[in-house]
Design an enzyme around this catalytic site. Sequence first.
Site, PDB file in Angstrom:
ATOM      1  N   GLY B  72      12.538   7.649   1.841  1.00  0.00           N
ATOM      2  CA  GLY B  72      12.729   8.007   0.434  1.00  0.00           C
ATOM      3  C   GLY B  72      13.006   6.791  -0.435  1.00  0.00           C
ATOM      4  CB  CYS B 130       5.723   5.110  -0.960  1.00  0.00           C
ATOM      5  SG  CYS B 130       6.982   5.657   0.196  1.00  0.00           S
ATOM      6  CB  ILE B 191      -3.967   2.120   4.452  1.00  0.00           C
ATOM      7  CG1 ILE B 191      -4.017   2.381   5.961  1.00  0.00           C
ATOM      8  CG2 ILE B 191      -5.366   1.996   3.960  1.00  0.00           C
ATOM      9  CD1 ILE B 191      -2.873   2.880   6.614  1.00  0.00           C
ATOM     10  N   GLY B 217       2.288   2.975  13.033  1.00  0.00           N
ATOM     11  CA  GLY B 217       2.216   2.608  14.437  1.00  0.00           C
ATOM     12  C   GLY B 217       0.791   2.645  14.984  1.00  0.00           C
TER      13      GLY B 217
HETATM   14  C1  LIG Z   1      10.441   2.674   8.132  1.00  0.00           C
HETATM   15  C2  LIG Z   1       9.299   2.296   7.247  1.00  0.00           C
HETATM   16  C3  LIG Z   1       9.523   2.027   5.905  1.00  0.00           C
HETATM   17  C4  LIG Z   1       8.479   1.681   5.038  1.00  0.00           C
HETATM   18  N1  LIG Z   1       8.725   1.389   3.720  1.00  0.00           N
HETATM   19  C5  LIG Z   1       7.700   1.023   2.898  1.00  0.00           C
HETATM   20  C6  LIG Z   1       7.944   0.672   1.527  1.00  0.00           C
HETATM   21  O1  LIG Z   1       9.087   0.668   1.068  1.00  0.00           O
HETATM   22  N2  LIG Z   1       6.874   0.354   0.741  1.00  0.00           N
HETATM   23  C7  LIG Z   1       5.586   0.319   1.234  1.00  0.00           C
HETATM   24  O2  LIG Z   1       4.654   0.013   0.477  1.00  0.00           O
HETATM   25  N3  LIG Z   1       5.331   0.601   2.541  1.00  0.00           N
HETATM   26  C8  LIG Z   1       6.352   0.963   3.364  1.00  0.00           C
HETATM   27  N4  LIG Z   1       6.091   1.256   4.696  1.00  0.00           N
HETATM   28  C9  LIG Z   1       4.693   1.207   5.191  1.00  0.00           C
HETATM   29  C10 LIG Z   1       4.439  -0.097   5.953  1.00  0.00           C
HETATM   30  O3  LIG Z   1       4.591  -1.186   5.079  1.00  0.00           O
HETATM   31  C11 LIG Z   1       3.017  -0.096   6.542  1.00  0.00           C
HETATM   32  O4  LIG Z   1       2.093   0.021   5.486  1.00  0.00           O
HETATM   33  C12 LIG Z   1       2.816   1.064   7.506  1.00  0.00           C
HETATM   34  O5  LIG Z   1       3.988   1.253   8.274  1.00  0.00           O
HETATM   35  C13 LIG Z   1       1.637   0.841   8.447  1.00  0.00           C
HETATM   36  O6  LIG Z   1       1.791  -0.340   9.185  1.00  0.00           O
HETATM   37  P1  LIG Z   1       2.415  -0.349  10.685  1.00  0.00           P
HETATM   38  O7  LIG Z   1       1.681   0.694  11.474  1.00  0.00           O
HETATM   39  O8  LIG Z   1       2.215  -1.748  11.182  1.00  0.00           O
HETATM   40  O9  LIG Z   1       3.876   0.007  10.551  1.00  0.00           O
HETATM   41  C14 LIG Z   1       7.153   1.596   5.553  1.00  0.00           C
HETATM   42  C15 LIG Z   1       6.927   1.860   6.913  1.00  0.00           C
HETATM   43  C16 LIG Z   1       7.970   2.191   7.764  1.00  0.00           C
HETATM   44  C17 LIG Z   1       7.685   2.482   9.214  1.00  0.00           C
END
Ligand SMILES: Cc1cc2nc3c(=O)[nH]c(=O)nc-3n(C[C@H](O)[C@H](O)[C@H](O)COP(=O)(O)O)c2cc1C
Lengths: 304, 304, 234, 234
Positions: B72, B130, B191, B217
């Site tokens: 959030g 988001c 993305i 993930g």
């Molecule tokens: C716990 C958590 C918090 C996140 N907070 C944000 C955020 O504040 N703003 C945003 O643009 N993306 C946010 N993301 C998305 C990540 O930046 C990323 O785009 C997404 O997790 C996919 O990449 P990954 O699979 O390597 O985690 C968040 C992801 C996670 C897991």
Amino acid sequence: MTVDMSAQIGGLLLRGPVLAASGTFGYGTEVPLLERRALGGMVSKGIFLRPREGTPPPRIVETPSGMLNAIGLQGPGVEALLREYTPKWAEWDFPVLVNINGETAAEYGELAARLDGVPGVAGFEINISCPNVEQGGLYFGNDPHAAAAVTESVRKRTNLPVWVKLTPMVSDIGVIARAVESAGADALCAINTFVGMSIDLNAYRPRLSFRTGGLSGPAIRPLALHLAHQAARAVRIPVIGVGGITRAEDALEFLVAGCSAVQVGTATFVNPRAIAEVHDGIAAHLHAKGFSSLAELPRYLPRD
Amino acid sequence: MTVDMSAQIGGLLLRGPVLAASGTFGYGTEVPLLERRALGGMVSKGIFLRPREGTPPPRIVETPSGMLNAIGLQGPGVEALLREYTPKWAEWDFPVLVNINGETAAEYGELAARLDGVPGVAGFEINISCPNVEQGGLYFGNDPHAAAAVTESVRKRTNLPVWVKLTPMVSDIGVIARAVESAGADALCAINTFVGMSIDLNAYRPRLSFRTGGLSGPAIRPLALHLAHQAARAVRIPVIGVGGITRAEDALEFLVAGCSAVQVGTATFVNPRAIAEVHDGIAAHLHAKGFSSLAELPRYLPRD
Amino acid sequence: MFVLTLRAPQVASTVRAGQFVNLGWTPGPLLRRPFSVYRSLDEDVEIVLKAVGSGTAALLAMEMGDRVSCLGPLGRGFDLARAGTVVLVSGGLGVAPMPLAARDARAAGLRVTWVHGARTADELCGEADGDGVVWATDDGSRGVRGTAVAAAPDADVVLACGPNRMLAAVAERWPDAQVAVETYMGCGTGVCLGCAVPLKRGGYDRSCKEGPVFRARDIDCAALPSHLPYAVTA
Amino acid sequence: MFVLTLRAPQVASTVRAGQFVNLGWTPGPLLRRPFSVYRSLDEDVEIVLKAVGSGTAALLAMEMGDRVSCLGPLGRGFDLARAGTVVLVSGGLGVAPMPLAARDARAAGLRVTWVHGARTADELCGEADGDGVVWATDDGSRGVRGTAVAAAPDADVVLACGPNRMLAAVAERWPDAQVAVETYMGCGTGVCLGCAVPLKRGGYDRSCKEGPVFRARDIDCAALPSHLPYAVTA
Ligand SMILES: Cc1cc2nc3c(=O)[nH]c(=O)nc-3n(C[C@H](O)[C@H](O)[C@H](O)COP(=O)(O)O)c2cc1C
Ligand SMILES: Cc1cc2nc3c(=O)[nH]c(=O)nc-3n(C[C@H](O)[C@H](O)[C@H](O)COP(=O)(O)OP(=O)(O)OC[C@H]3O[C@@H](n4cnc5c(N)ncnc54)[C@H](O)[C@@H]3O)c2cc1C
Ligand SMILES: Cc1cc2nc3c(=O)[nH]c(=O)nc-3n(C[C@H](O)[C@H](O)[C@H](O)COP(=O)(O)OP(=O)(O)OC[C@H]3O[C@@H](n4cnc5c(N)ncnc54)[C@H](O)[C@@H]3O)c2cc1C
Ligand SMILES: Cc1cc2nc3c(=O)[nH]c(=O)nc-3n(C[C@H](O)[C@H](O)[C@H](O)COP(=O)(O)O)c2cc1C
Ligand code: FES
Ligand code: FES
């Protein structure tokens, strides 16, 4: 332990809520059917009016907790289907729905007309969402008008149950769901595969000859569950949940989220007993919680 | 082994192509920075003008090869950011971009204006995607006009690099990509997380108090790769790939698919050395293939 | 309730009571699993666990010599900078952080009383190397019938760990008590904000950073997720 | 090249040369991995493999007594309903289906000649319980310098398995030869259509159902994926 597992869905009474998903069970004739008692029904591999060769290999790639496929809806066409398979289906004790495909709304209608009333054909699942076909597939599924047009053209040509299988690649699945509901669908299936890609670091090009493929398997389950839930919230007709279901707990999540039945696909590749285990596990859960029928399972379905 | 790993992206020269993804690296101050040499840059946790409490727990659920989160956008607001973090960033040897959020296009602009020219702020990543915020988030990211409006309102208020982070929950990411490109974005990030759900079979309700969460993930990697590739094909500005990157091979798939850099998120939760391992693995691959710079890596980017 | 021993010299030599380690292994679940440090003996640390889901089941299936990645010590432990008496109130698996607490408390010159609570006698933990021990079971099959909180004496310092309902009772009786809280965790290092602990004054703290030990009066026990496996089974 | 033995009585008693088993295990990759049956001895079947990726690496890391799920025998094997001589032409790992082929061929009264091909001597397989054996290595480090196909004598029945380039050479010299083909597989049971083998006459057959054994002249070797690990490393 006697729990009533029957499910009334879009014009069909199923003995159980677990069906075999299209494209993952062939025409039901390839594998000796173990424990068919647990099979609520089956959806045949997607078919077109005419035979289709499908895409060149490689057609599949494994991914974390999932797989990409680009089969390209290979199939013998409707005439061969009528010759080779429907006569067998007519003798089975569970319903077989035909997953129908086309490149124009009219083609879907023609296909339904050709199969309407044929013994062994219990209903239709309209595939507006197969991500592997350049024309058709994606296009119909993304546009409420196109999706409704296909549904109508099939609805007009048959009195058999018409299910519409939705694509996940939309910004609001509720809009499409409502469009096909008002176009006369008896039930919705949510969802088909997500478009994905994988790159071969030796050849520096996509691993799939088709470049992209549809992602299935446990990896997509949380996404499929959300979309099935959104669809169920948007319409009054039943929704069949599909996407990554491997164990009974997975199926129960879809049922609690508002689905009336589920389909199991990729899981059957890994575990030939998957459908039976899911069916029996649902019954065991209902029994353990003191419910005497599937209908008593609490649903979480806020309509706000 | 000397391979030139630098990457020129949307107005920034990065010493390496691997960045820390927003929300998965906090403000860079929580954890002692191991091997920062490998860190091309960092995107801070998403921030609003005003402080935000975030959602009640549970905020995360594990899924097959992935996790759902519904934080959030908890954050201290821009004033606290300026007090507590930007002064530290000003002393670091890698660029920090601020992930900015708002509920109206104007709010995004205000936030950018407040941070523009502040030492330690190297640029902005606009989060139009988001999936955890009921207003804002999803809405901006799904509509090309809204997405462009946000981009313009930020572009007008700063000369720093402006990156726009796209949402996957659209039927054609190319449309949004082109819209924000012409609105003045210097680069795209593709993305953000996919909306997903998980049901608690004891409580018969969603596990996340927010009901839905964003899936991240390895599970989403093939989907993220496809979308990053589609975005790269649609625009001329650089695209930063993000989604499920865990090993160097994963990052290389994004780079070959047309990305100029990558972000690593969830993987750092599991492996504190993930970013260094990805960076070093990319360098090792380039070296093994006889390339002397990242720029020489073959790209698969058909423009048809 | 099983005890697992990990060879982890750095952790063993630095861990303080109430801190935890975050364990990962491959093939295994995507996310690490946090565990309170139960005991530390020169090179080794021990954790105590029960099979409640995928992660704990996998850990209990491990064999001598298998390798797990162990991050820690993490979090803020118990504050024992007080003189006088300390009572360690635990329910079920909540005993996990207590042996270290007893060690550090004695080192700090405090008199230690254990209060072990559980549903039945066989769920009770044996730990008893204190100056006094009290047993409490819901069914009275051992020691006092009733809750550990009811059975516990007052003391200068109260440390508690267990199911949410127990923490609520602790907060009721000893607002100043230090309680160790469990939540789901994404990173365990303070960056993901996934381990939010609801506060009475509003807002959230991070179980992995400001916690896992909190002042009983500060946290909003009613708003703690009730269906976390640890909170339920503890 | 390693040999793995599986206790699988039903498979062992029914498997025919050229058929395969589909192996799955947990925790492990999502999809099963198909392997030609190398040998079968009353209760057991053997497979031969090399570590090329996640699945084979995991299989080779297994210990005595570990359990894997074994589906099979699957696919259509070699057709040996002929009298006279048979030559078994294999490249590297392509030797996998040949020991069973030799067994069945001898049972059918055929005279068996082995032709083992590999890059170097140490990649060669030792199997030699035939009426004649020919060795061929690209570098000449053992037997004839050159390909197995070039080194092979003619025969009434030719069975071949190996890299794509070798299959092409086989098709060139013996259009009637029976070749065992490898592809990625989804199900291994004919339902997913993931294992498409391109045909000269157009269209595709399923490697797991109509195959994995095909007439050399029927398949379009040029259109077989060249980057499958097995095709490359074999
Ligand atoms: C716990 C958590 C918090 C996140 N907070 C944000 C955020 O504040 N703003 C945003 O643009 N993306 C946010 N993301 C998305 C990540 O930046 C990323 O785009 C997404 O997790 C996919 O990449 P990954 O699979 O390597 O985690 C968040 C992801 C996670 C897991
Ligand atoms: C600081 C700290 C210390 C801890 N110390 C200990 C200890 O000493 N000993 C110990 O045994 N445990 C301890 N835990 C708990 C431990 O980390 C594991 O979470 C717990 O053991 C369950 O892990 P699992 O993988 O076995 O179960 P999981 O597989 O993670 O899940 C268990 C059950 O909960 C369900 N579930 C998962 N996520 C959610 C959700 N968001 N909402 C509702 N249900 C969900 C799962 O489906 C499953 O049914 C501690 C936790 C923390 C935060
Ligand atoms: C009928 C049959 C019989 C077989 N018999 C044998 C045998 O006897 N012995 C034996 O060793 N093997 C045999 N194989 C091959 C075997 O099934 C495995 O596929 C092979 O060993 C690789 O599996 P893996 O999990 O180790 O590698 P994987 O992890 O599956 O992949 C190996 C490499 O290929 C890459 N890759 C995966 N999918 C694709 C794709 N679609 N396109 C391009 N690259 C991709 C991976 O990234 C990895 O780098 C047989 C296959 C078939 C179909
Ligand atoms: C190999 C394969 C072929 C498929 N073919 C079809 C098809 O012809 N028509 C269709 O509507 N869906 C098809 N699907 C999609 C599945 O029916 C199902 O919607 C999807 O795989 C998600 O479910 P799962 O994760 O349980 O597999 C196919 C899926 C796979 C894996
Ligand atoms: S677990 Fe990530 S902040 Fe606490
Ligand atoms: S592997 Fe599925 S049809 Fe052959």
